[in-house]
Design a protein around this motif. Sequence first.
Motif, PDB file in Angstrom:
ATOM      1  N   SER A  85      80.359 -50.774 108.880  1.00  0.00           N
ATOM      2  CA  SER A  85      80.417 -51.734 107.773  1.00  0.00           C
ATOM      3  C   SER A  85      81.748 -52.469 107.762  1.00  0.00           C
ATOM      4  CB  SER A  85      80.214 -51.025 106.430  1.00  0.00           C
ATOM      5  OG  SER A  85      78.916 -50.517 106.339  1.00  0.00           O
ATOM      6  N   CYS A  86      82.822 -51.746 107.987  1.00  0.00           N
ATOM      7  CA  CYS A  86      84.140 -52.379 107.987  1.00  0.00           C
ATOM      8  C   CYS A  86      84.283 -53.357 109.156  1.00  0.00           C
ATOM      9  CB  CYS A  86      85.241 -51.324 108.025  1.00  0.00           C
ATOM     10  SG  CYS A  86      85.383 -50.376 106.494  1.00  0.00           S
ATOM     11  N   ASP A  87      83.795 -52.978 110.324  1.00  0.00           N
ATOM     12  CA  ASP A  87      83.846 -53.882 111.472  1.00  0.00           C
ATOM     13  C   ASP A  87      83.055 -55.157 111.185  1.00  0.00           C
ATOM     14  OD1 ASP A  87      85.375 -52.057 112.888  1.00  0.00           O
ATOM     15  OD2 ASP A  87      83.712 -51.351 114.134  1.00  0.00           O
ATOM     16  N   ARG A  88      81.882 -54.995 110.643  1.00  0.00           N
ATOM     17  CA  ARG A  88      81.023 -56.143 110.321  1.00  0.00           C
ATOM     18  C   ARG A  88      81.680 -57.009 109.240  1.00  0.00           C
ATOM     19  NH1 ARG A  88      77.119 -59.259 112.112  1.00  0.00           N
ATOM     20  NH2 ARG A  88      75.587 -59.876 110.583  1.00  0.00           N
ATOM     21  N   ALA A  89      82.248 -56.359 108.228  1.00  0.00           N
ATOM     22  CA  ALA A  89      82.918 -57.088 107.144  1.00  0.00           C
ATOM     23  C   ALA A  89      84.071 -57.919 107.691  1.00  0.00           C
ATOM     24  CB  ALA A  89      83.413 -56.111 106.080  1.00  0.00           C
ATOM     25  N   LEU A  90      84.808 -57.358 108.610  1.00  0.00           N
ATOM     26  CA  LEU A  90      85.942 -58.070 109.186  1.00  0.00           C
ATOM     27  C   LEU A  90      85.478 -59.310 109.952  1.00  0.00           C
ATOM     28  CD1 LEU A  90      88.992 -57.771 109.204  1.00  0.00           C
ATOM     29  CD2 LEU A  90      88.791 -56.470 111.312  1.00  0.00           C
ATOM     30  N   LEU A 130      84.136 -66.707 107.512  1.00  0.00           N
ATOM     31  CA  LEU A 130      84.283 -67.426 106.255  1.00  0.00           C
ATOM     32  C   LEU A 130      85.665 -68.060 106.109  1.00  0.00           C
ATOM     33  CD1 LEU A 130      82.455 -65.048 103.760  1.00  0.00           C
ATOM     34  CD2 LEU A 130      81.730 -67.338 104.485  1.00  0.00           C
ATOM     35  N   GLN A 131      86.697 -67.326 106.495  1.00  0.00           N
ATOM     36  CA  GLN A 131      88.040 -67.905 106.349  1.00  0.00           C
ATOM     37  C   GLN A 131      88.235 -69.062 107.318  1.00  0.00           C
ATOM     38  OE1 GLN A 131      91.147 -68.102 107.948  1.00  0.00           O
ATOM     39  NE2 GLN A 131      90.722 -66.909 109.768  1.00  0.00           N
ATOM     40  N   ARG A 132      87.598 -69.027 108.476  1.00  0.00           N
ATOM     41  CA  ARG A 132      87.657 -70.172 109.395  1.00  0.00           C
ATOM     42  C   ARG A 132      86.927 -71.373 108.806  1.00  0.00           C
ATOM     43  NH1 ARG A 132      89.000 -69.201 115.012  1.00  0.00           N
ATOM     44  NH2 ARG A 132      89.635 -67.028 115.259  1.00  0.00           N
ATOM     45  N   ARG A 133      85.803 -71.095 108.135  1.00  0.00           N
ATOM     46  CA  ARG A 133      85.066 -72.180 107.479  1.00  0.00           C
ATOM     47  C   ARG A 133      85.934 -72.802 106.380  1.00  0.00           C
ATOM     48  NH1 ARG A 133      79.648 -70.631 104.670  1.00  0.00           N
ATOM     49  NH2 ARG A 133      79.161 -70.026 106.796  1.00  0.00           N
ATOM     50  N   LEU A 145      90.746 -65.107 101.436  1.00  0.00           N
ATOM     51  CA  LEU A 145      89.910 -64.451 102.450  1.00  0.00           C
ATOM     52  C   LEU A 145      90.766 -63.698 103.470  1.00  0.00           C
ATOM     53  CD1 LEU A 145      87.216 -67.214 102.915  1.00  0.00           C
ATOM     54  CD2 LEU A 145      86.905 -64.960 101.854  1.00  0.00           C
ATOM     55  N   LEU A 146      91.929 -64.228 103.797  1.00  0.00           N
ATOM     56  CA  LEU A 146      92.849 -63.499 104.672  1.00  0.00           C
ATOM     57  C   LEU A 146      93.299 -62.200 103.990  1.00  0.00           C
ATOM     58  CD1 LEU A 146      94.919 -66.489 106.042  1.00  0.00           C
ATOM     59  CD2 LEU A 146      93.463 -64.955 107.399  1.00  0.00           C
ATOM     60  N   GLY A 147      93.533 -62.276 102.683  1.00  0.00           N
ATOM     61  CA  GLY A 147      93.873 -61.069 101.930  1.00  0.00           C
ATOM     62  C   GLY A 147      92.732 -60.074 101.921  1.00  0.00           C
ATOM     63  N   LEU A 148      91.509 -60.568 101.831  1.00  0.00           N
ATOM     64  CA  LEU A 148      90.334 -59.707 101.856  1.00  0.00           C
ATOM     65  C   LEU A 148      90.215 -59.025 103.221  1.00  0.00           C
ATOM     66  CD1 LEU A 148      88.027 -58.831 100.045  1.00  0.00           C
ATOM     67  CD2 LEU A 148      86.720 -60.800 100.866  1.00  0.00           C
ATOM     68  N   ASP A 194      88.401 -61.918  93.096  1.00  0.00           N
ATOM     69  CA  ASP A 194      89.162 -63.171  93.119  1.00  0.00           C
ATOM     70  C   ASP A 194      88.630 -64.112  94.187  1.00  0.00           C
ATOM     71  OD1 ASP A 194      90.791 -62.138  91.107  1.00  0.00           O
ATOM     72  OD2 ASP A 194      92.439 -61.630  92.472  1.00  0.00           O
ATOM     73  N   SER A 195      88.312 -63.559  95.341  1.00  0.00           N
ATOM     74  CA  SER A 195      87.782 -64.371  96.448  1.00  0.00           C
ATOM     75  C   SER A 195      86.433 -64.968  96.088  1.00  0.00           C
ATOM     76  CB  SER A 195      87.645 -63.519  97.717  1.00  0.00           C
ATOM     77  OG  SER A 195      88.891 -63.033  98.132  1.00  0.00           O
TER      78      SER A 195
END
Length: 100
Positions: free
Chosen positions: A39-44, A50-53, A66-69, A92-93
């Motif tokens: 899950s963590c790998d997928r979330a990353l 998303l942050q690239r978008r 998103l970088l903080g997330l 917040d994100s």
Amino acid sequence: MSGTVALVIGSVEAPVHAASLEGVRPVLMACFQSANAASCDRALVLTEALQRRAADRQFYPCQTLLLGLQAEVVMVQLAEQRGQKAFETLGDSERLCAGL
């Protein structure tokens, strides 16, 4: 190929389509609550897309959150639980990045 990144596992390349943060939320919650490696790998990977978008759309406040997330996910992967702070960053994100 905006909004898409490739997850490379060995020599197999699997496309990953970043949905909204709402769609990534269940994976993030699984990571934060159980520190499940998959899950963590997928979330990353999904939050990276998303942050690239956000960067492509010059939505820099959202990109920063998103970088903080992503950092919260890495902290979970390193067994440095941040507890409530990770959930606050997610909330917040979600608020700031609505509509991404």
